[in-house]
Design an enzyme around this catalytic site. Structure first.
Site, PDB file in Angstrom:
ATOM      1  N   CYS A   1     100.645  56.482  31.848  1.00 44.29           N
ATOM      2  CA  CYS A   1     100.814  57.383  30.798  1.00 44.29           C
ATOM      3  C   CYS A   1      99.368  57.939  30.155  1.00 44.29           C
ATOM      4  O   CYS A   1      99.361  58.098  29.019  1.00 44.29           O
ATOM      5  CB  CYS A   1     100.756  56.161  29.210  1.00 44.29           C
ATOM      6  SG  CYS A   1      99.566  54.491  29.445  1.00 44.29           S
TER       7      CYS A   1
ATOM      8  N   CYS B   1     102.162  50.737  28.401  1.00 48.63           N
ATOM      9  CA  CYS B   1     103.621  50.831  29.386  1.00 48.63           C
ATOM     10  C   CYS B   1     103.774  49.791  30.505  1.00 48.63           C
ATOM     11  O   CYS B   1     104.840  49.803  31.023  1.00 48.63           O
ATOM     12  CB  CYS B   1     103.565  52.343  30.368  1.00 48.63           C
ATOM     13  SG  CYS B   1     102.257  52.324  31.033  1.00 48.63           S
TER      14      CYS B   1
ATOM     15  N   CYS C   1      84.556  47.925  33.054  1.00 44.94           N
ATOM     16  CA  CYS C   1      84.508  46.936  31.717  1.00 44.94           C
ATOM     17  C   CYS C   1      85.470  47.569  31.410  1.00 44.94           C
ATOM     18  O   CYS C   1      85.629  48.413  30.629  1.00 44.94           O
ATOM     19  CB  CYS C   1      82.922  47.305  31.147  1.00 44.94           C
ATOM     20  SG  CYS C   1      82.551  47.478  29.556  1.00 44.94           S
TER      21      CYS C   1
ATOM     22  N   CYS D   1      98.904  47.535  31.854  1.00 48.68           N
ATOM     23  CA  CYS D   1      98.242  48.578  30.867  1.00 48.68           C
ATOM     24  C   CYS D   1      99.527  47.757  29.392  1.00 48.68           C
ATOM     25  O   CYS D   1     100.828  47.751  29.407  1.00 48.68           O
ATOM     26  CB  CYS D   1      98.405  49.545  30.275  1.00 48.68           C
ATOM     27  SG  CYS D   1      98.766  50.959  29.592  1.00 48.68           S
TER      28      CYS D   1
ATOM     29  N   CYS E   1      95.291  54.557  32.424  1.00 47.77           N
ATOM     30  CA  CYS E   1      96.263  54.218  33.214  1.00 47.77           C
ATOM     31  C   CYS E   1      96.591  54.884  33.717  1.00 47.77           C
ATOM     32  O   CYS E   1      97.237  56.384  33.651  1.00 47.77           O
ATOM     33  CB  CYS E   1      97.387  54.051  31.901  1.00 47.77           C
ATOM     34  SG  CYS E   1      98.826  53.292  32.691  1.00 47.77           S
TER      35      CYS E   1
END
Length: 250
Positions: free
Chosen positions: A193, A144, A220, A141, A190
């Site tokens: 976060c 984070c 995607c 991510c 995610c």
């Protein structure tokens, strides 16, 4: 109309009506991705007919689509109300482990990263250097650094967005009833976060020879929402724009 047909039709209509409120705001973004999938289906069918006549290939494709719709309708009729997950009901800040104010996110993310991760935007196709990335490593991510995808699950879908056949435990997927998920996809975030990553589609079968053919799924993902940590070398920021674009399939 028989009682069974009426119940199925009513269940499908109810599921669509109940889910329409959640999907309306994302329609424009989903439409772009869905249109790409439609074009890919046509290309895939044409390239993999193995010498069969166009009529027999068309018949087989129609039967497959009909079977999928029958399965979706059956699920909608028996499942009743669409399932709702935390990803679908909570904001992108409340309820997640990592908490930052909007100003803090704006100060730590680039403009494109903020637009996608914190507002649910969608990047332009082929606008991230990670779409063509092929090295071994982990995709994290960008907000984070939570590990989200492994390189071995990545494949070139031809859509212009990085695509993965499966995800790590750091990924959160919005839960919908099967019919709504099949038609419009499910949001991917995610789990740490709450950052928006992209969408999950259940169309992996149209990518023969890729990991998605086995899982039946295509994550995607917006490359800008990711950073790539190769097994060897330095981290690649997904917000980088490629100097050359390769239009190809796996």
């Amino acid at each position: 109309m028989t009682n069974r047909s009426f119940v199925v039709a009513a269940a499908v209509l109810l599921c669509l009506l109940l889910d329409s409120h959640n999907t309306a705001s994302a329609f424009v973004q989903q439409q772009r991705r869905t249109e790409s999938t439609s074009r890919l289906t046509a290309v895939s069918n044409n390239d993999n007919n193995n010498g069969l006549s166009s009529s027999s290939s068309s018949s087989a494709d129609s039967q497959k689509r009909r079977s999928m719709m029958q399965m979706a309708i059956l699920t909608a009729a028996t499942a009743g109300l669409p399932a709702t997950s935390q990803a679908a009901t909570k904001s992108r800040s409340d309820g997640y482990n990592l908490q930052k104010s909007d100003d803090e996110w704006k100060s730590t993310l680039t403009t494109r990263q903020y637009n996608i991760l914190r507002t649910g935007g969608t990047e332009q196709q082929y606008s991230s250097v990670l779409e063509a990335e092929e090295r071994t490593g982990t995709y994290n991510c960008a907000g984070c650094s939570t590990p989200l995808f492994l390189s071995k699950e990545k494949f070139h879908s031809g859509t212009g967005w990085p695509s993965f056949a499966s995800a790590l435990v750091g990924v959160e997927v919005e839960k919908k009833n099967m019919l709504a998920a099949t038609l419009g996809g499910s949001e991917v975030r995610c789990k740490n976060c709450g950052g928006h990553m992209g969408d999950l589609f259940n169309d992996g079968y149209i990518f023969p020879g890729t990991p998605a053919e086995k899982t039946g799924k295509r994550f995607c993902i917006d490359g800008v929402a990711l950073n790539f940590k190769p097994d060897e070398g330095t981290v690649v920021v997904g917000d980088e724009v490629p100097t050359k674009v390769n239009y190809y399939f796996s």
